[in-house]
Scaffold this active site. Structure first.
Site, PDB file in Angstrom:
ATOM      1  N   ASP A  58      -8.038   3.940  -3.508  1.00 39.11           N
ATOM      2  CA  ASP A  58      -7.079   3.008  -2.934  1.00 39.11           C
ATOM      3  C   ASP A  58      -6.692   2.012  -4.021  1.00 39.11           C
ATOM      4  O   ASP A  58      -7.554   1.289  -4.536  1.00 39.11           O
ATOM      5  CB  ASP A  58      -7.721   2.282  -1.738  1.00 39.11           C
ATOM      6  N   HIS A  67      -2.295   0.954   6.994  1.00 35.49           N
ATOM      7  CA  HIS A  67      -2.704   0.951   5.588  1.00 35.49           C
ATOM      8  C   HIS A  67      -2.923   2.382   5.091  1.00 35.49           C
ATOM      9  O   HIS A  67      -3.625   3.165   5.720  1.00 35.49           O
ATOM     10  CB  HIS A  67      -3.988   0.136   5.393  1.00 35.49           C
ATOM     11  N   CYS A  86       0.794  -1.235   0.000  1.00 41.01           N
ATOM     12  CA  CYS A  86       0.000   0.000   0.000  1.00 41.01           C
ATOM     13  C   CYS A  86       0.822   1.278   0.000  1.00 41.01           C
ATOM     14  O   CYS A  86       0.495   2.229  -0.721  1.00 41.01           O
ATOM     15  CB  CYS A  86      -0.980   0.008   1.166  1.00 41.01           C
TER      16      CYS A  86
END
Length: 274
Positions: A123, A108, A68
């Protein structure tokens, strides 16, 4: 323009370079199909570097994937170069975990992108349940993507993202409201890549989402969930892992990955988890 040219070539984007919702949707669909989620460097005891030049060298020029912090920091820079208003946020992962996940640290990275005055959650770095389309941050009703339906529910001053799997809403992650600084991500990245109990230190985890299907590799188990409702699951040898990483996940497999693949191939699953 060098970043945009290289990035657009990497993901196959040829549309307008304008800060519109159509552009955002196109990029968020193409990115997870072209740049897979993976943390193989962690299993090789190599540092995960977040400097822009290091991320670009790995994810764009070397044809690798990332997790991420790499994926969404790249996406943030691309969006800002296109003229989007972007706020980096941090979230606590709840995906496929029990109540103990509420006590996890926030590890995250996600993005809040404002388009025409409206906030969108973006995302491109969440593995097998990554968003393949932006969803509105200010709505609580279910929102459809090419794959699952998602919803964002306020929880105090945070937002819980959930995905509809079958008939059940499954928690994905809890988003904290305050924009993050680079140091926050550096600390979370260091934890994720070096802490002994971090699952990235133990498990081969690779994912790629295309318009047709989600492909997810956990240790030696390959799961495919197709958008038409079909799917399959199988367990792979080290040779098969090597082939799948190259052909399904489009990764440039190198000989030094072999010990990682052999350990993954030796994984033993409990019968109920198969």
């Amino acid at each position: 323009m060098e970043l945009l040219d290289a990035y657009c070539a990497r993901i196959g984007y040829t549309g307008p370079r304008t800060a519109t919702l159509d552009t955002l949707r196109a990029l968020q669909q193409l990115h997870p199909a072209a740049i897979p989620f993976e943390a193989i460097d962690v299993l090789l005891d190599r540092p995960v570097l977040l400097a822009p030049q290091a991320v670009d060298a790995k994810l764009i020029h070397a044809g690798r994937g990332g997790y991420c912090f790499e994926q969404n920091s790249l996406f943030q820079r691309v969006l800002e170069a296109l003229g989007f208003e972007v706020e980096p946020l941090i979230a606590q992962v709840r995906w496929m975990a029990g109540p103990e996940s509420q006590h996890r640290p926030r590890t995250h990275m996600v993005l809040r992108v404002t388009v025409d005055g409206l906030p969108w959650l973006c995302d491109v770095g969440f593995g097998s349940c990554v968003l393949t389309a932006p969803i509105r941050f200010d709505l609580t009703t279910p929102q459809s993507t090419q794959h699952e339906r998602f919803r964002l529910t306020p929880q105090g001053n945070e937002h819980l993202l959930e995905a509809l799997l079958g008939d059940d809403w499954m928690p994905v992650y809890m988003i904290s409201p305050a924009p993050c600084r680079e140091g926050d991500y550096e600390m979370a990245n260091f934890y994720s890549s070096t802490y002994p109990s971090s699952h990235f230190r133990h498990d081969l985890i690779v994912a790629r989402s295309t318009p047709e299907a989600r492909h997810a590799l956990l240790r030696n188990r390959l799961t495919i969930r197709r958008t038409d409702g079909g799917g399959e699951r199988r367990y792979l040898s080290a040779d098969e892992l090597e082939q799948v990483l190259a052909e399904v996940f489009l990764l440039p497999v190198t000989p030094d990955w072999r010990p990682v693949l052999e350990r993954a191939a030796a994984a033993v699953w409990e019968p109920q988890g198969g």
